[in-house]
Design an enzyme around this catalytic site. Structure first.
Site, PDB file in Angstrom:
ATOM      1  N   LYS A 158     -12.259   3.232   4.070  1.00 38.09           N
ATOM      2  CA  LYS A 158     -12.715   1.668   4.277  1.00 38.09           C
ATOM      3  C   LYS A 158     -13.902   1.298   3.858  1.00 38.09           C
ATOM      4  CE  LYS A 158      -8.187   1.446   5.844  1.00 38.09           C
ATOM      5  NZ  LYS A 158      -6.619   1.848   4.628  1.00 38.09           N
ATOM      6  N   LYS A 172      -9.818  -3.858  11.432  1.00 41.89           N
ATOM      7  CA  LYS A 172      -9.593  -4.419  13.116  1.00 41.89           C
ATOM      8  C   LYS A 172      -8.846  -2.665  13.024  1.00 41.89           C
ATOM      9  CE  LYS A 172      -4.914  -4.527  14.306  1.00 41.89           C
ATOM     10  NZ  LYS A 172      -5.058  -3.541  15.403  1.00 41.89           N
ATOM     11  N   PRO A 173      -9.556  -2.084  14.405  1.00 42.36           N
ATOM     12  CA  PRO A 173      -9.438  -0.436  14.559  1.00 42.36           C
ATOM     13  C   PRO A 173      -7.762  -0.819  15.853  1.00 42.36           C
ATOM     14  CG  PRO A 173     -11.654  -1.154  15.757  1.00 42.36           C
ATOM     15  CD  PRO A 173     -11.252  -3.028  14.518  1.00 42.36           C
ATOM     16  N   SER A 174      -7.827   0.413  16.173  1.00 46.36           N
ATOM     17  CA  SER A 174      -6.055   0.233  16.703  1.00 46.36           C
ATOM     18  C   SER A 174      -6.579   0.430  18.111  1.00 46.36           C
ATOM     19  CB  SER A 174      -5.432   1.905  16.948  1.00 46.36           C
ATOM     20  OG  SER A 174      -5.276   1.649  17.945  1.00 46.36           O
ATOM     21  N   THR A 227       4.918  -1.512  10.830  1.00 52.27           N
ATOM     22  CA  THR A 227       3.419  -2.314  10.716  1.00 52.27           C
ATOM     23  C   THR A 227       3.319  -2.454   8.901  1.00 52.27           C
ATOM     24  OG1 THR A 227       3.011  -1.093  12.346  1.00 52.27           O
ATOM     25  CG2 THR A 227       1.521  -2.564  11.331  1.00 52.27           C
ATOM     26  N   VAL A 239       0.605 -13.532  -2.751  1.00 49.88           N
ATOM     27  CA  VAL A 239       0.697 -11.750  -3.294  1.00 49.88           C
ATOM     28  C   VAL A 239      -0.243 -11.400  -3.418  1.00 49.88           C
ATOM     29  CG1 VAL A 239       0.884 -11.316  -5.560  1.00 49.88           C
ATOM     30  CG2 VAL A 239       2.004 -13.248  -4.892  1.00 49.88           C
ATOM     31  N   GLU A 245      -1.492   3.391   3.224  1.00 49.42           N
ATOM     32  CA  GLU A 245      -1.957   4.752   3.356  1.00 49.42           C
ATOM     33  C   GLU A 245      -1.164   4.876   4.730  1.00 49.42           C
ATOM     34  OE1 GLU A 245      -3.547   6.737   1.788  1.00 49.42           O
ATOM     35  OE2 GLU A 245      -4.702   5.722   1.082  1.00 49.42           O
ATOM     36  N   GLY A 247       2.596   6.977   6.897  1.00 49.89           N
ATOM     37  CA  GLY A 247       2.820   8.328   7.015  1.00 49.89           C
ATOM     38  C   GLY A 247       2.997   9.070   6.148  1.00 49.89           C
ATOM     39  N   CYS A 280      -1.729  12.258   9.065  1.00 53.21           N
ATOM     40  CA  CYS A 280      -0.562  12.057   8.139  1.00 53.21           C
ATOM     41  C   CYS A 280      -0.801  13.262   7.635  1.00 53.21           C
ATOM     42  CB  CYS A 280      -1.520  10.809   8.058  1.00 53.21           C
ATOM     43  SG  CYS A 280      -2.900  11.539   6.766  1.00 53.21           S
ATOM     44  N   GLU A 380       9.224  11.984  10.800  1.00 53.59           N
ATOM     45  CA  GLU A 380       7.965  12.095  10.569  1.00 53.59           C
ATOM     46  C   GLU A 380       7.586  12.607  12.523  1.00 53.59           C
ATOM     47  OE1 GLU A 380       4.122   9.276  10.997  1.00 53.59           O
ATOM     48  OE2 GLU A 380       3.077  11.136  10.049  1.00 53.59           O
ATOM     49  N   GLY A 455       3.301   4.916   0.740  1.00 52.96           N
ATOM     50  CA  GLY A 455       2.446   4.089   0.285  1.00 52.96           C
ATOM     51  C   GLY A 455       1.607   3.793  -1.177  1.00 52.96           C
ATOM     52  N   GLU A 459      -7.227   6.889  -1.126  1.00 54.68           N
ATOM     53  CA  GLU A 459      -8.811   7.008  -0.511  1.00 54.68           C
ATOM     54  C   GLU A 459      -9.370   8.106  -0.700  1.00 54.68           C
ATOM     55  OE1 GLU A 459      -7.219   5.862   3.419  1.00 54.68           O
ATOM     56  OE2 GLU A 459      -8.625   4.103   3.312  1.00 54.68           O
TER      57      GLU A 459
HETATM   58  P1  NAD Z   1       0.594   1.608  14.034  1.00 47.91           P
HETATM   59  O1  NAD Z   1       1.171   0.942  12.026  1.00 47.91           O
HETATM   60  O2  NAD Z   1       1.388   1.654  14.506  1.00 47.91           O
HETATM   61  O3  NAD Z   1      -0.754   0.885  13.360  1.00 47.91           O
HETATM   62  C1  NAD Z   1      -1.968   0.749  12.947  1.00 47.91           C
HETATM   63  C2  NAD Z   1      -2.767  -0.449  12.845  1.00 47.91           C
HETATM   64  O4  NAD Z   1      -1.713  -1.233  12.314  1.00 47.91           O
HETATM   65  C3  NAD Z   1      -3.272  -0.618  14.456  1.00 47.91           C
HETATM   66  O5  NAD Z   1      -4.055  -1.070  14.431  1.00 47.91           O
HETATM   67  C4  NAD Z   1      -2.420  -1.748  14.902  1.00 47.91           C
HETATM   68  O6  NAD Z   1      -2.837  -2.801  16.169  1.00 47.91           O
HETATM   69  C5  NAD Z   1      -2.709  -2.457  13.328  1.00 47.91           C
HETATM   70  N1  NAD Z   1      -0.974  -3.567  14.072  1.00 47.91           N
HETATM   71  C6  NAD Z   1      -0.014  -3.145  14.503  1.00 47.91           C
HETATM   72  N2  NAD Z   1       1.463  -4.622  14.134  1.00 47.91           N
HETATM   73  C7  NAD Z   1       0.891  -4.953  13.125  1.00 47.91           C
HETATM   74  C8  NAD Z   1       1.269  -6.138  12.586  1.00 47.91           C
HETATM   75  N3  NAD Z   1       2.410  -6.924  12.660  1.00 47.91           N
HETATM   76  N4  NAD Z   1       0.489  -6.220  11.486  1.00 47.91           N
HETATM   77  C9  NAD Z   1      -0.422  -5.925  11.335  1.00 47.91           C
HETATM   78  N5  NAD Z   1      -1.805  -5.231  12.041  1.00 47.91           N
HETATM   79  C10 NAD Z   1      -0.658  -4.997  12.985  1.00 47.91           C
HETATM   80  O7  NAD Z   1       0.422   3.132  12.873  1.00 47.91           O
HETATM   81  P2  NAD Z   1      -0.176   4.457  14.412  1.00 47.91           P
HETATM   82  O8  NAD Z   1       0.672   4.347  15.103  1.00 47.91           O
HETATM   83  O9  NAD Z   1      -1.520   3.593  14.837  1.00 47.91           O
HETATM   84  O10 NAD Z   1      -0.710   5.269  13.421  1.00 47.91           O
HETATM   85  C11 NAD Z   1       0.118   6.574  12.368  1.00 47.91           C
HETATM   86  C12 NAD Z   1       0.787   6.332  11.518  1.00 47.91           C
HETATM   87  O11 NAD Z   1      -0.209   5.747  10.587  1.00 47.91           O
HETATM   88  C13 NAD Z   1       1.676   7.092  10.975  1.00 47.91           C
HETATM   89  O12 NAD Z   1       2.859   6.744  10.931  1.00 47.91           O
HETATM   90  C14 NAD Z   1       0.961   8.240  10.529  1.00 47.91           C
HETATM   91  O13 NAD Z   1       1.357   9.401   9.411  1.00 47.91           O
HETATM   92  C15 NAD Z   1      -0.167   7.179   9.805  1.00 47.91           C
HETATM   93  N6  NAD Z   1      -1.548   8.099   9.092  1.00 47.91           N
HETATM   94  C16 NAD Z   1      -1.219   7.212   8.067  1.00 47.91           C
HETATM   95  C17 NAD Z   1      -2.647   8.158   7.278  1.00 47.91           C
HETATM   96  C18 NAD Z   1      -2.826   7.627   5.909  1.00 47.91           C
HETATM   97  O14 NAD Z   1      -4.080   8.311   4.631  1.00 47.91           O
HETATM   98  N7  NAD Z   1      -1.877   8.341   4.881  1.00 47.91           N
HETATM   99  C19 NAD Z   1      -3.869   8.546   7.903  1.00 47.91           C
HETATM  100  C20 NAD Z   1      -3.801   8.360   9.810  1.00 47.91           C
HETATM  101  C21 NAD Z   1      -2.632   8.192   9.973  1.00 47.91           C
END
Ligand code: NAD
Length: 494
Positions: A158, A172-174, A227, A239, A245, A247, A280, A380, A455, A459
């Site tokens: 990103k 905002k990282p996890s 999320t 909008v 991106e 699961g 993912c 998943e 999604g 990317e």
């Molecule tokens: P998650 O949705 O729990 O969290 C992702 C991010 O969103 C975190 O930074 C979290 O703090 C934030 N978040 C949580 N609630 C929010 C809200 N209400 N508003 C805004 N932000 C919020 O996901 P995760 O457990 O961290 O990641 C696992 C998932 O990600 C799996 O489903 C995996 O397949 C998917 N994933 C997809 C890709 C891809 O490229 N398609 C890559 C990696 C992971």
């Protein structure tokens, strides 16, 4: 002393309002470090900094932007060997993979720079109709919200294209793996003009504050479906465009003419078990011809027993670590128990000597004999437990592969490329790997992303850069310029 990282807002380190502490999933009593967490006010401050920087950054020539981003990433990457240990310790990803993950940012920046320069250039069409100038403009402030499983790669996918194309960002990282990505990207941000890249750690509250702010022009999210739904509904109010991106429940389809060699099994093992299956695009369901089923299970589990060295993520020989949290470990153990209760046969892989019994270990395994509607098959799982399913006909396996909602990626395995290509085209997914799966099959130039509940947006590749540009068409019809237009006629060329 425990590592403690601040927020990064407007070109300076900023204290948070609370702290996120991260333990080592391999040895949960060991605290790896802390990051400062923000709140709604600090998030607004970061958006303000990104907003103030957006105009000057967009006006910076694209060749200067790409050079600045590349140089900042190259300079920050010098500390990658040490940083890889941090990433391995906070996430449980084995250290060799963590080092590769950190190297990805510089590789992506090198790949993206010339493409960004080309994609940012005006497209000028001069023809009988007149002169059409299509200006490629950044959005402004982009909010990036990322998950924990490949925190540096997924943030880089990103940061690099958005910044090179002239956007500014709040990331905002996890909270589950915030340390290495914050430490790395703060160093990158320090090499850029103030406010171009801002980092605010935190949970859902910070994410929601980001998405709902009217100064945010685009949201780019990687994470889970629950999320995504929340973000989409907030974004819908203004909008605000999104990249989602999500699961995948990726099928690996082994055709009758696949290799069935040890080498193939090893590739298939890493396709499923990389980062303990928490990827993912990892293989989540394996389909094999019914008459090959038993041979496949034996070949796959034997190869896995050799290839998977479950152990301390910091040890160079380990190829698989623990899963990310106690919750996730318990969820996976419950899924395995439910699969066995439903008649599934659990095949544990190898003799795993768990380095620390308190760690979040899940013994790698395959499960046979499950119906497609069992949650281990239908959803998943995101862990090192994969169902192997028998099929009879190709039409049937394609239908079953497509019968899930999360259509991210897939793989087709065959010694006949034309055959594999034909099957791939019938899969309802955004990406298909041939004779490999997961990381080994990705390419910087191949657009990656899902469809449906996996999604939208892309990317990697040119599409992954174009995602951060919007067109502005400036059209001057010849008929108007020369005064030959009659009234309000349709501009149809003669
Ligand atoms: P998650 O949705 O729990 O969290 C992702 C991010 O969103 C975190 O930074 C979290 O703090 C934030 N978040 C949580 N609630 C929010 C809200 N209400 N508003 C805004 N932000 C919020 O996901 P995760 O457990 O961290 O990641 C696992 C998932 O990600 C799996 O489903 C995996 O397949 C998917 N994933 C997809 C890709 C891809 O490229 N398609 C890559 C990696 C992971």
């Amino acid at each position: 002393m425990t590592l403690s990282l601040p927020l990064w807002i407007g070109g300076r380190a900023v204290a948070g309002t609370s702290v996120i502490t991260r333990e080592n999933p391999a040895r949960p009593t060991e605290i790896v470090g802390q990051v400062a967490a923000g709140d709604a006010a600090l998030t607004a401050e970061a958006i303000g900094a990104a907003h103030a920087a957006a105009g000057p950054w967009a006006a910076t020539p694209v060749s200067d932007r790409t050079r600045l981003v590349r140089d900042a990433i190259e300079a920050a990457s010098a500390a990658n060997p040490e940083r890889a240990r941090l990433l391995a310790s906070e996430l449980g990803k084995v250290v060799t993979d963590a080092l590769g993950e950190l190297g990805f940012a510089a590789a992506l920046a090198r790949y993206a720079a010339p493409l960004a320069e080309r994609l940012c250039a005006d497209v000028v069409v001069e023809d009988d109709e007149g002169r059409l100038v299509i200006v490629q403009e950044p959005f402004g402030v982009v909010a990036a919200i990322t998950p924990w499983n490949a925190p540096v790669i997924l943030a880089s996918l990103k940061v690099v294209p958005a910044l090179m194309t002239g956007n500014t960002m709040v990331l905002k990282p996890s909270p589950l793996a915030p340390l290495a990505v914050t430490e790395f990207l703060s160093a990158v941000a320090a090499g850029l003009p103030d406010g171009v890249l801002n980092i605010v750690n935190g949970g859902a509250d910070v994410g929601e504050a980001l998405v709902s702010d009217p100064r945010v022009a685009k949201v780019t999210f990687t994470g889970g479906l629950v999320t995504a739904r929340s973000i989409a509904s907030t974004a819908a109010k203004r909008v605000t465009p999104t990249v989602m991106e999500l699961g995948g429940n990726d099928a690996a389809i082994f055709l009758r003419d696949a290799e069935y060699t040890e080498d193939m099994y090893i590739r298939a093992v890493f396709g499923a078990f990389l980062t303990s299956g928490q990827v993912c695009m990892a293989t989540k369901r394996i389909f094999v011809p019914r008459e090959r089923h038993d041979e496949f299970v034996a070949g796959f589990t034997a190869a896995a027993a050799t290839a998977l060295k479950v152990g301390d993520p910091l040890a160079a020989e380990s190829t698989m670590g623990p899963v990310v949290t106690r919750d996730h470990q318990e969820r996976l153990h419950a899924l395995i128990a439910s699969a066995e209760a439903a008649g599934g046969v659990l095949h544990r892989i190898g003799d795993v000597e768990i380095p620390d019994a308190d760690g979040y270990w899940v013994h790698p395994a395959v499960v046979t004999g499950l119906a497609d509607d069992h949650p281990l098959v239908a959803d998943e799982q995101f862990g090192p437990v994969v169902p192997i399913l028998a099929y009879d006909t190709e039409d049937e396996v394609i239908e079953r592969a497509n019968a899930v909602e999360q259509s991210l990626a897939s793989s087709v395995w065959s010694t006949d490329e034309a055959h594999a290509q034909a099957v791939a085209r019938r899969l309802d997914v955004g990406f298909t790997f041939l004779n490999c799966a997961n990381r080994a099959g990705t390419s910087l130039r191949a657009p990656f992303g899902g469809r449906g509940l996996s999604g939208h947006g892309r990317e990697f590749g040119e599409a992954g850069i174009a995602e951060y540009l919007q067109t502005h068409a400036i059209n001057y019809p010849n008929a108007i310029r020369t005064g030959t237009a009659r009234g309000n006629a349709y501009p149809v060329p003669a």
